[in-house]
Scaffold this motif. Structure first.
Motif, PDB file in Angstrom:
ATOM      1  N   PHE A 186       7.936  65.561  38.698  1.00 35.13           N
ATOM      2  CA  PHE A 186       8.608  64.534  39.477  1.00 35.13           C
ATOM      3  C   PHE A 186       9.523  65.184  40.512  1.00 35.13           C
ATOM      4  O   PHE A 186       9.987  66.313  40.346  1.00 35.13           O
ATOM      5  CB  PHE A 186       9.437  63.613  38.567  1.00 35.13           C
ATOM      6  N   SER A 187       9.802  64.466  41.555  1.00 34.55           N
ATOM      7  CA  SER A 187      10.717  64.929  42.597  1.00 34.55           C
ATOM      8  C   SER A 187      11.578  63.765  43.050  1.00 34.55           C
ATOM      9  O   SER A 187      11.084  62.652  43.238  1.00 34.55           O
ATOM     10  CB  SER A 187       9.946  65.508  43.796  1.00 34.55           C
ATOM     11  N   ASP A 188      12.882  64.023  43.241  1.00 35.66           N
ATOM     12  CA  ASP A 188      13.783  62.970  43.706  1.00 35.66           C
ATOM     13  C   ASP A 188      13.642  62.729  45.212  1.00 35.66           C
ATOM     14  O   ASP A 188      13.821  61.601  45.680  1.00 35.66           O
ATOM     15  CB  ASP A 188      15.235  63.338  43.384  1.00 35.66           C
ATOM     16  N   ASP A 189      13.329  63.765  45.986  1.00 33.33           N
ATOM     17  CA  ASP A 189      13.337  63.645  47.442  1.00 33.33           C
ATOM     18  C   ASP A 189      11.966  63.830  48.074  1.00 33.33           C
ATOM     19  O   ASP A 189      11.679  63.257  49.122  1.00 33.33           O
ATOM     20  CB  ASP A 189      14.296  64.682  48.051  1.00 33.33           C
ATOM     21  N   LYS A 190      11.097  64.628  47.470  1.00 36.98           N
ATOM     22  CA  LYS A 190       9.799  64.925  48.058  1.00 36.98           C
ATOM     23  C   LYS A 190       8.693  64.339  47.189  1.00 36.98           C
ATOM     24  O   LYS A 190       8.929  63.608  46.236  1.00 36.98           O
ATOM     25  CB  LYS A 190       9.619  66.439  48.207  1.00 36.98           C
ATOM     26  N   ALA A 191       7.452  64.704  47.546  1.00 38.56           N
ATOM     27  CA  ALA A 191       6.303  64.188  46.798  1.00 38.56           C
ATOM     28  C   ALA A 191       6.235  64.828  45.417  1.00 38.56           C
ATOM     29  O   ALA A 191       6.608  65.988  45.230  1.00 38.56           O
ATOM     30  CB  ALA A 191       5.010  64.467  47.577  1.00 38.56           C
ATOM     31  N   GLY A 192       5.768  64.082  44.460  1.00 38.25           N
ATOM     32  CA  GLY A 192       5.570  64.608  43.112  1.00 38.25           C
ATOM     33  C   GLY A 192       4.416  65.592  43.065  1.00 38.25           C
ATOM     34  O   GLY A 192       3.588  65.671  43.981  1.00 38.25           O
ATOM     35  N   GLY A 193       4.350  66.346  41.980  1.00 37.38           N
ATOM     36  CA  GLY A 193       3.298  67.334  41.827  1.00 37.38           C
ATOM     37  C   GLY A 193       1.948  66.702  41.542  1.00 37.38           C
ATOM     38  O   GLY A 193       1.852  65.564  41.057  1.00 37.38           O
ATOM     39  N   ASN A 194       0.881  67.438  41.847  1.00 35.83           N
ATOM     40  CA  ASN A 194      -0.486  66.969  41.649  1.00 35.83           C
ATOM     41  C   ASN A 194      -1.066  67.496  40.344  1.00 35.83           C
ATOM     42  O   ASN A 194      -0.615  68.506  39.804  1.00 35.83           O
ATOM     43  CB  ASN A 194      -1.381  67.427  42.810  1.00 35.83           C
ATOM     44  N   VAL A 195      -2.078  66.820  39.853  1.00 36.26           N
ATOM     45  CA  VAL A 195      -2.898  67.279  38.740  1.00 36.26           C
ATOM     46  C   VAL A 195      -4.327  67.372  39.245  1.00 36.26           C
ATOM     47  O   VAL A 195      -4.895  66.371  39.690  1.00 36.26           O
ATOM     48  CB  VAL A 195      -2.818  66.332  37.521  1.00 36.26           C
ATOM     49  N   GLN A 196      -4.903  68.562  39.201  1.00 40.69           N
ATOM     50  CA  GLN A 196      -6.254  68.783  39.691  1.00 40.69           C
ATOM     51  C   GLN A 196      -7.128  69.329  38.567  1.00 40.69           C
ATOM     52  O   GLN A 196      -6.736  70.273  37.892  1.00 40.69           O
ATOM     53  CB  GLN A 196      -6.263  69.748  40.876  1.00 40.69           C
ATOM     54  N   ILE A 197      -8.274  68.729  38.377  1.00 40.44           N
ATOM     55  CA  ILE A 197      -9.264  69.203  37.411  1.00 40.44           C
ATOM     56  C   ILE A 197     -10.557  69.412  38.184  1.00 40.44           C
ATOM     57  O   ILE A 197     -11.103  68.465  38.757  1.00 40.44           O
ATOM     58  CB  ILE A 197      -9.472  68.202  36.261  1.00 40.44           C
ATOM     59  N   SER A 198     -11.049  70.625  38.228  1.00 42.91           N
ATOM     60  CA  SER A 198     -12.248  70.912  39.011  1.00 42.91           C
ATOM     61  C   SER A 198     -13.150  71.846  38.227  1.00 42.91           C
ATOM     62  O   SER A 198     -12.700  72.593  37.354  1.00 42.91           O
ATOM     63  CB  SER A 198     -11.872  71.537  40.362  1.00 42.91           C
ATOM     64  N   GLY A 199     -14.422  71.814  38.533  1.00 46.21           N
ATOM     65  CA  GLY A 199     -15.385  72.686  37.880  1.00 46.21           C
ATOM     66  C   GLY A 199     -16.791  72.362  38.348  1.00 46.21           C
ATOM     67  O   GLY A 199     -17.007  71.432  39.139  1.00 46.21           O
ATOM     68  N   GLN A 200     -17.749  73.144  37.851  1.00 49.42           N
ATOM     69  CA  GLN A 200     -19.153  72.881  38.170  1.00 49.42           C
ATOM     70  C   GLN A 200     -19.541  71.468  37.744  1.00 49.42           C
ATOM     71  O   GLN A 200     -20.250  70.752  38.433  1.00 49.42           O
ATOM     72  CB  GLN A 200     -20.043  73.906  37.468  1.00 49.42           C
ATOM     73  N   SER A 201     -19.060  71.057  36.588  1.00 52.61           N
ATOM     74  CA  SER A 201     -19.207  69.677  36.127  1.00 52.61           C
ATOM     75  C   SER A 201     -17.956  69.307  35.358  1.00 52.61           C
ATOM     76  O   SER A 201     -17.373  70.136  34.661  1.00 52.61           O
ATOM     77  CB  SER A 201     -20.440  69.516  35.231  1.00 52.61           C
ATOM     78  N   VAL A 202     -17.514  68.080  35.521  1.00 50.23           N
ATOM     79  CA  VAL A 202     -16.319  67.578  34.858  1.00 50.23           C
ATOM     80  C   VAL A 202     -16.694  66.339  34.073  1.00 50.23           C
ATOM     81  O   VAL A 202     -17.243  65.392  34.633  1.00 50.23           O
ATOM     82  CB  VAL A 202     -15.202  67.252  35.876  1.00 50.23           C
TER      83      VAL A 202
END
Length: 186
Positions: free
Chosen positions: A162-178
């Motif tokens: 979380f962030s009070d002033d800027k954008a919150g963090g991302n969650v990325q899930i990547s692979g050959q297949s998900v």
């Protein structure tokens, strides 16, 4: 500089043992401290605990074990030094020359928690599977799995910051297949 050496004699059979211990007590037993001297101008001395190598058999182990108690067992603390830049703590398994290298296990007792977190200065936490060192080898896996239970099983949460002033963090899930699979518990 003077040097103090304590050792047993070299023999063809089993060499002798060196024991350093404090005495038993009904109240509080004494402590045992092994430390190198401080220095004001140069680098302080290193404290090394090294087990013996095995030529035709297994190498010796190193055990750091806190004491048991009826109330609360003793703590084991492995800490690096503070400074303008803090020291590192490295836990590294041995390299295998003809087989797999050794494993590093972090495991709590029944019901205990394991916390892996970076410092309050915004440090990162990395979980990396090993890269393949040859064409025939496979890359290492990373498995994040909650515990099974006859009642409610554990949950797994991936959450960006979380962030009070800027954008919150991302969650990325990547692979050959998900794939995402749901279990209804039946």
């Amino acid at each position: 500089p003077r040097k103090v050496s304590v050792f047993t004699a070299d023999v063809s059979g089993s060499s002798g043992t060196i024991e350093i211990s404090s005495g038993m007590s009904e109240k509080a037993s004494g402590s045992v401290s092994i430390s190198s001297g401080d220095t004001a101008m140069s680098k302080a001395g290193i404290v090394s605990v090294v087990a013996g190598d095995g030529v035709t058999s297994n190498g010796a182990g190193v055990a750091i074990v806190a004491g048991d108690a009826e109330d609360k067992g003793g703590d084991t603390v492995i800490s690096s030094g503070s400074g303008d830049a803090g020291g590192q703590v490295n836990i590294i398994a041995g390299l295998g020359t003809s087989e797999n290298g050794g494993e590093v296990s972090l495991r709590s007792a029944s019901g205990g928690a394991i916390d892996v977190s970076a410092g309050t200065g915004g440090g990162s936490t990395h979980l990396l599977g090993g890269a393949a060192s040859s064409i025939q080898a496979l890359g290492g896996n990373i498995e994040v799995r909650a515990g099974d239970s006859h009642l409610d099983a554990g949950s797994t949460l991936f959450q960006g910051g979380f962030s009070d002033d800027k954008a919150g963090g991302n969650v990325q899930i990547s692979g050959q297949s998900v794939g995402i699979v749901s279990h209804d518990g039946s």
